[in-house]
Design an enzyme around this catalytic site. Structure first.
Site: not given
Ligand code: AMP
Ligand code: MG
Length: 479
Positions: A87, A108, A121, A171, A247, A257
């Site tokens: 995302g 990222k 994003g 990364r 995930d 992550d």
């Molecule tokens: P994470 O917990 O950071 O691994 O993120 C979980 C999900 O949320 C993943 O699909 C990420 O791509 C999405 N995500 C986290 N932060 C953002 C953001 N700022 N914008 C868009 N998607 C995000």
């Molecule tokens: Mg993640």
């Protein structure tokens, strides 16, 4: 220049979305991990050039880059989200290091994608630098992990609770296939895609499994073994990942992550740092159980490939998952034995180690320093408070092995780190960078934690636990 070969982009279209480079206001290199770039056979000068920085920021893609956002799903805090994905991230492409190991270069914080849902994003500089420090510390501790190649400031502002400077983390990982990638296709009933992904993963991560009698079972066994070993390594250094959603669980067995993660200072098995983990699901002591549960989700997604009929498949999946605990216990005990200087395995080692941990919890002892103090104790030093009963038992056990105390102590100091990225030091370094644009505290911290075992001159404060007013109780999600 970087030569990419993008095998993931050769998988069917429904595995990803192709992305155009985004607009980035003013990309500026914050830090390039030069030794790591060299180790990978990449040219640090090119990476630091205008062209290189544009790539690292996601603002321009060199010829041959894949530039795709990957789709996946995942169990987040136990609840299934059928569609997640990159995302705020982008797979730039794959390259091969001088040893022939294939890696993903992944950004990222590079902007919105079709998987952004409500998100912007973007990534804030603080979490990007946290991932930099912690991932590089983990690597120095010999723990499988994604690595950080660079951090780039975007010159943009990111709106969170506050307005923060934006950044992109570049990364490097063995791959970005997650348990949740398998779950995504399995949940949609897309058996063909599950098989294609498994075949791809086997080829990339478990080539020997291709020749096994049951390749998919052998692959699952491989992931289970890697994951069990990884968690044992986390436990042995007091690392808490914080968001062990499926995930965030790599099938390559790498830590991935980094969000609200932290190393424990005071030992307590129930320690939680993540501000979003209200139930303590991902507490320190729960990590093996959660990893085991995550492996069951992978086995479930792979089940149709595991047997000719449903009963056979379920039995095979179950057997694969059941192996987790034994592999974890063996790996954990081996690491903990080494931490207390034992060279042989004896039946009551587990209870000896549990006895130490119980005493440490009682005393609120510092997890990291306790093991360094034990090594110093081998020269018959004074016994620390709370360990009066345990130390004689331990000395007796060591004496039975008949080794020279100074040699045992020296060996212990090669497995028990002196410098870990302590939360208060990480916060201090991130604040200096974010608020004052001062990267010196970050560099100093990186210097300490990337050579974690031998004492360094002028580094005493990097080994010391936080003072009461310095203790950080929670870390916040890396979004
Ligand atoms: P994470 O917990 O950071 O691994 O993120 C979980 C999900 O949320 C993943 O699909 C990420 O791509 C999405 N995500 C986290 N932060 C953002 C953001 N700022 N914008 C868009 N998607 C995000
Ligand atoms: Mg993640």
């Amino acid at each position: 220049m970087l030569i990419f070969d993008n095998s993931y982009a050769r998988l069917p279209d429904r595995f990803y979305t192709r992305m155009e480079p985004g607009r980035v206001a003013a990309p500026k290199l914050l830090r390039l991990n030069v030794p790591f770039a060299r180790q990978l056979g990449l040219d640090p000068e090119w990476l630091a050039s205008v062209e290189g920085v544009a790539m690292l920021a996601g603002a321009a893609m060199p010829e041959g880059a894949a530039s795709i956002a990957l789709v996946y799903a995942g169990h987040q805090f136990g609840h299934f989200s059928p569609q997640l994905g990159d995302g705020r991230a982008l797979l730039v492409g794959e390259f091969t290091d001088p040893d022939g190991q294939r890696y993903d270069l992944h950004l990222k914080g590079s902007g919105r994608t079709p998987y952004s849902r409500g998100g912007d994003g973007r990534a804030a500089m603080g979490p990007v630098l946290r991932e930099y420090v912690v991932s590089e510390a983990m690597a120095a501790l010999g723990i499988p992990t994604t690595r950080t190649l660079a951090a780039v400031a975007t010159g943009e502002r990111v709106v969170r609770e506050q307005i923060l400077p934006g950044a992109v983390l570049a990364r490097v990982a063995k791959s970005h296939i997650r348990v949740g990638t398998f779950e995504y296709f399995a949940a949609r009933g897309d058996g063909e895609a599950v098989k294609a992904l498994a075949d791809y993963a086997i080829q990339r991560h478990d080539p020997a499994a291709a020749n096994a009698a049951q390749p998919y079972r052998a692959f699952l066994d491989g992931v289970v073994a890697r994951t069990a070993d990884l968690i044992a390594r986390w436990m042995a250094v007091g690392f808490i990942h914080g968001v062990m959603n499926t995930d965030n669980m790599s099938i390559a067995g790498e830590t991935i992550d980094y969000g609200p993660c932290a190393f424990m200072d005071e030992y307590h098995p129930a320690t939680v740092f993540s501000s979003i983990d209200h139930q303590g699901r991902y507490a320190y002591a729960n990590q093996p159980r959660i990893a085991h549960w995550n492996m069951a989700r992978l086995a479930q997604a792979l089940a149709p490939l595991l047997g000719d009929d449903e009963d056979a498949a379920v039995a095979s999946a179950q057997a694969a998952i059941d192996a987790f605990s034994g592999i974890f216990e063996d790996a954990y005990l081996a690491r903990m034995r080494a931490k207390i200087g034992l060279a042989t395995a004896q039946p009551d080692d587990a209870s000896l180690i549990d006895g130490l941990l119980a005493a440490m919890a009682n005393q609120k002892a510092d997890f990291t320093l306790t093991f360094r103090h034990l090594a110093a104790l081998l020269g018959d030093g004074p016994i620390p408070e709370g360990l009066e009963a345990w130390v004689p038992e331990w000395r007796k056990r060591l004496a039975a092995e008949g080794q020279v105390p100074s040699e045992i102590a020296a060996r212990m100091d090669t497995v028990n780190p002196l410098y870990i990225p302590r939360n208060h030091l990480v916060e201090e370094a991130l604040a200096a960078a974010e608020i004052n644009g001062d990267l010196e505290p970050l560099d100093a911290l990186l210097g300490a934690v990337t050579a974690p075992y031998a004492p360094q001159a002028h580094a005493a404060r990097y080994a010391a636990p936080p003072l009461p007013h310095e203790i950080v109780e929670a870390t916040f999600c890396g979004t």
